[in-house]
Design a protein around this motif. Structure first.
Motif, PDB file in Angstrom:
ATOM      1  N   GLY A  74       0.823  -1.202   0.000  1.00  0.00           N
ATOM      2  CA  GLY A  74       0.000   0.000   0.000  1.00  0.00           C
ATOM      3  C   GLY A  74       0.857   1.252   0.000  1.00  0.00           C
ATOM      4  N   ASN A  75       0.212   2.370  -0.272  1.00  0.00           N
ATOM      5  CA  ASN A  75       0.846   3.689  -0.356  1.00  0.00           C
ATOM      6  C   ASN A  75       0.772   4.359   1.017  1.00  0.00           C
ATOM      7  OD1 ASN A  75       1.213   6.527  -0.763  1.00  0.00           O
ATOM      8  ND2 ASN A  75       0.533   6.354  -2.884  1.00  0.00           N
ATOM      9  N   HIS A  76       1.931   4.847   1.509  1.00  0.00           N
ATOM     10  CA  HIS A  76       1.976   5.529   2.809  1.00  0.00           C
ATOM     11  C   HIS A  76       2.598   6.921   2.661  1.00  0.00           C
ATOM     12  CE1 HIS A  76       1.381   5.621   7.037  1.00  0.00           C
ATOM     13  NE2 HIS A  76       2.626   5.416   7.416  1.00  0.00           N
ATOM     14  N   SER A  77       2.423   7.515   1.477  1.00  0.00           N
ATOM     15  CA  SER A  77       2.926   8.837   1.104  1.00  0.00           C
ATOM     16  C   SER A  77       4.391   8.762   0.694  1.00  0.00           C
ATOM     17  CB  SER A  77       2.727   9.873   2.214  1.00  0.00           C
ATOM     18  OG  SER A  77       3.748   9.798   3.197  1.00  0.00           O
ATOM     19  N   MET A  78       4.872   9.835   0.130  1.00  0.00           N
ATOM     20  CA  MET A  78       6.244   9.881  -0.363  1.00  0.00           C
ATOM     21  C   MET A  78       7.252  10.124   0.745  1.00  0.00           C
ATOM     22  SD  MET A  78       7.913   9.429  -3.108  1.00  0.00           S
ATOM     23  CE  MET A  78       9.648   9.578  -3.570  1.00  0.00           C
ATOM     24  N   SER A  79       6.925  11.017   1.685  1.00  0.00           N
ATOM     25  CA  SER A  79       7.916  11.385   2.701  1.00  0.00           C
ATOM     26  C   SER A  79       7.399  11.355   4.135  1.00  0.00           C
ATOM     27  CB  SER A  79       8.479  12.778   2.397  1.00  0.00           C
ATOM     28  OG  SER A  79       7.455  13.763   2.468  1.00  0.00           O
ATOM     29  N   HIS A  80       6.134  10.903   4.335  1.00  0.00           N
ATOM     30  CA  HIS A  80       5.544  10.763   5.675  1.00  0.00           C
ATOM     31  C   HIS A  80       5.534  12.084   6.454  1.00  0.00           C
ATOM     32  CE1 HIS A  80       4.600   8.890   9.573  1.00  0.00           C
ATOM     33  NE2 HIS A  80       4.281   7.807   8.895  1.00  0.00           N
ATOM     34  N   PRO A  81       5.057  13.184   5.864  1.00  0.00           N
ATOM     35  CA  PRO A  81       4.973  14.448   6.612  1.00  0.00           C
ATOM     36  C   PRO A  81       3.827  14.413   7.610  1.00  0.00           C
ATOM     37  CG  PRO A  81       3.973  14.701   4.468  1.00  0.00           C
ATOM     38  CD  PRO A  81       4.552  13.311   4.493  1.00  0.00           C
ATOM     39  N   GLN A  82       4.000  15.106   8.746  1.00  0.00           N
ATOM     40  CA  GLN A  82       2.952  15.155   9.758  1.00  0.00           C
ATOM     41  C   GLN A  82       2.852  16.559  10.344  1.00  0.00           C
ATOM     42  OE1 GLN A  82       4.398  11.577  12.086  1.00  0.00           O
ATOM     43  NE2 GLN A  82       2.221  11.078  11.986  1.00  0.00           N
ATOM     44  N   PRO A  83       1.641  17.020  10.741  1.00  0.00           N
ATOM     45  CA  PRO A  83       0.358  16.337  10.540  1.00  0.00           C
ATOM     46  C   PRO A  83      -0.065  16.371   9.079  1.00  0.00           C
ATOM     47  CG  PRO A  83      -0.015  18.485  11.514  1.00  0.00           C
ATOM     48  CD  PRO A  83       1.473  18.312  11.460  1.00  0.00           C
ATOM     49  N   PHE A  84      -0.365  15.217   8.546  1.00  0.00           N
ATOM     50  CA  PHE A  84      -0.616  15.073   7.116  1.00  0.00           C
ATOM     51  C   PHE A  84      -1.807  15.902   6.669  1.00  0.00           C
ATOM     52  CE2 PHE A  84      -1.988  12.591   3.332  1.00  0.00           C
ATOM     53  CZ  PHE A  84      -0.810  12.693   2.604  1.00  0.00           C
ATOM     54  N   ALA A  85      -2.876  15.898   7.462  1.00  0.00           N
ATOM     55  CA  ALA A  85      -4.100  16.593   7.062  1.00  0.00           C
ATOM     56  C   ALA A  85      -3.930  18.108   7.029  1.00  0.00           C
ATOM     57  CB  ALA A  85      -5.248  16.221   7.996  1.00  0.00           C
ATOM     58  N   ALA A  86      -2.879  18.639   7.640  1.00  0.00           N
ATOM     59  CA  ALA A  86      -2.654  20.086   7.643  1.00  0.00           C
ATOM     60  C   ALA A  86      -1.960  20.577   6.380  1.00  0.00           C
ATOM     61  CB  ALA A  86      -1.817  20.474   8.865  1.00  0.00           C
ATOM     62  N   LEU A  87      -1.499  19.665   5.529  1.00  0.00           N
ATOM     63  CA  LEU A  87      -0.823  20.059   4.302  1.00  0.00           C
ATOM     64  C   LEU A  87      -1.805  20.695   3.319  1.00  0.00           C
ATOM     65  CD1 LEU A  87       1.382  16.903   3.594  1.00  0.00           C
ATOM     66  CD2 LEU A  87       2.077  19.023   4.728  1.00  0.00           C
ATOM     67  N   PRO A  88      -1.344  21.627   2.483  1.00  0.00           N
ATOM     68  CA  PRO A  88      -2.209  22.149   1.414  1.00  0.00           C
ATOM     69  C   PRO A  88      -2.658  21.014   0.500  1.00  0.00           C
ATOM     70  CG  PRO A  88      -0.219  23.481   1.654  1.00  0.00           C
ATOM     71  CD  PRO A  88      -0.007  22.259   2.498  1.00  0.00           C
ATOM     72  N   ALA A  89      -3.814  21.189  -0.113  1.00  0.00           N
ATOM     73  CA  ALA A  89      -4.387  20.128  -0.938  1.00  0.00           C
ATOM     74  C   ALA A  89      -3.441  19.693  -2.053  1.00  0.00           C
ATOM     75  CB  ALA A  89      -5.722  20.596  -1.527  1.00  0.00           C
ATOM     76  N   ALA A  90      -2.741  20.651  -2.654  1.00  0.00           N
ATOM     77  CA  ALA A  90      -1.822  20.296  -3.739  1.00  0.00           C
ATOM     78  C   ALA A  90      -0.667  19.452  -3.230  1.00  0.00           C
ATOM     79  CB  ALA A  90      -1.298  21.563  -4.410  1.00  0.00           C
ATOM     80  N   ARG A  91      -0.168  19.760  -2.035  1.00  0.00           N
ATOM     81  CA  ARG A  91       0.933  18.976  -1.468  1.00  0.00           C
ATOM     82  C   ARG A  91       0.456  17.576  -1.100  1.00  0.00           C
ATOM     83  NH1 ARG A  91       5.176  19.313   2.442  1.00  0.00           N
ATOM     84  NH2 ARG A  91       6.151  17.241   2.359  1.00  0.00           N
ATOM     85  N   LEU A  92      -0.750  17.468  -0.564  1.00  0.00           N
ATOM     86  CA  LEU A  92      -1.313  16.151  -0.259  1.00  0.00           C
ATOM     87  C   LEU A  92      -1.313  15.274  -1.508  1.00  0.00           C
ATOM     88  CD1 LEU A  92      -4.489  17.022   1.869  1.00  0.00           C
ATOM     89  CD2 LEU A  92      -2.466  15.828   2.684  1.00  0.00           C
TER      90      LEU A  92
END
Length: 243
Positions: free
Chosen positions: A113-131
């Motif tokens: 499965g996919n767990h993102s490219m770099s595991h940034p946190q908090p993930f939901a706080a990222l801008p939509a484009a970065r997500l």
């Protein structure tokens, strides 16, 4: 979903929490996971809600944050000894460093499965484009390494939001959460990990880690837990297998 709904949480097809910050949502989800742990049958999820459970007399073992050059091979050897199939949620940057380990996971018959490219946190706080970039970049990296694209996504830290779920759905991925978390990443001791995982029952999704640090406690705990769950007649399946 059974039991009381945590304050200001509504699960009527979508998550709607417009007034809570991503970090507040992160902590509120702990209550939802506890609720799913107690539920007779945790939610199987859909494009708008994460998977918290699996069907039948089964459990799902999910393993996050790899691949790791020491712990992933040891985890794979352990799973092979017990003939257990797991789902590995891989970080794209680590796949780039160890593509041969991603292929070994695939060749052993496990789901990736996919767990993102770099595991940034908090993930939901990222801008939509970065997500979207985080998820898409990991899809490409994993696909390049193993020859097929993941169909499951787990948000780093289980940090979901309406934007994360919409992006996941737009990319054709099924969001997967968990019901049993031994906090093995904290290295709380083998006995504590064993006790927590041993509470698993039919329908539960188990969370463990093979990356992000020393995972010797996780491997040692699973040596005890896997035969224990198998002796109870539980089957190990992958999330979303009923679809």
């Amino acid at each position: 979903m059974t039991g009381p709904v945590p304050p200001r949480v509504r699960y009527s097809g979508r998550i709607r929490l417009p007034y809570l910050s991503a970090q507040a949502l992160h902590y509120l989800l702990f209550a939802l996971r506890a609720q799913q742990f107690r539920a007779r049958r945790p939610m199987l999820g859909d494009g708008h809600r994460p998977v918290f459970g699996v069907a039948g007399h089964s459990v799902a073992l999910t393993i996050d944050d790899g691949p790791h050059p020491e712990w992933t091979p040891r985890m794979l050897d352990l799973l092979d000894r017990h003939r257990v199939r797991a789902t590995f949620f891989l970080i794209g940057a680590r796949v780039a460093e160890h593509p041969e380990l991603a292929r070994r996971i695939r060749d052993a018959g496990h789901l990736i499965g996919n767990h993102s490219m770099s595991h940034p946190q908090p993930f939901a706080a990222l801008p939509a484009a970065r997500l979207r970039t985080e998820i898409e970049a990991a899809q490409r990296r994993i696909s390049d390494a193993v020859g097929c694209a993941p169909r499951l996504f787990r948000a780093p830290g289980g940090n979901w939001s309406p934007t994360v779920l919409r992006t996941t759905a737009d990319l054709g991925l099924l969001p997967v959460d968990w019901t049993v978390n031994p906090s093995d990443w904290r290295r709380p001791g083998v006995d504590r990990i064993v006790r927590r995982l041993s509470r698993s029952r039919a329908g539960h999704v188990l969370l463990c880690h093979d990356g992000g640090g020393d995972r010797s406690q996780t491997v040692a705990a699973l040596e005890t837990v896997l035969p224990r769950l198998l002796d109870r007649g539980l089957r190990f399946v992958v999330p979303g297998a009923d679809r």
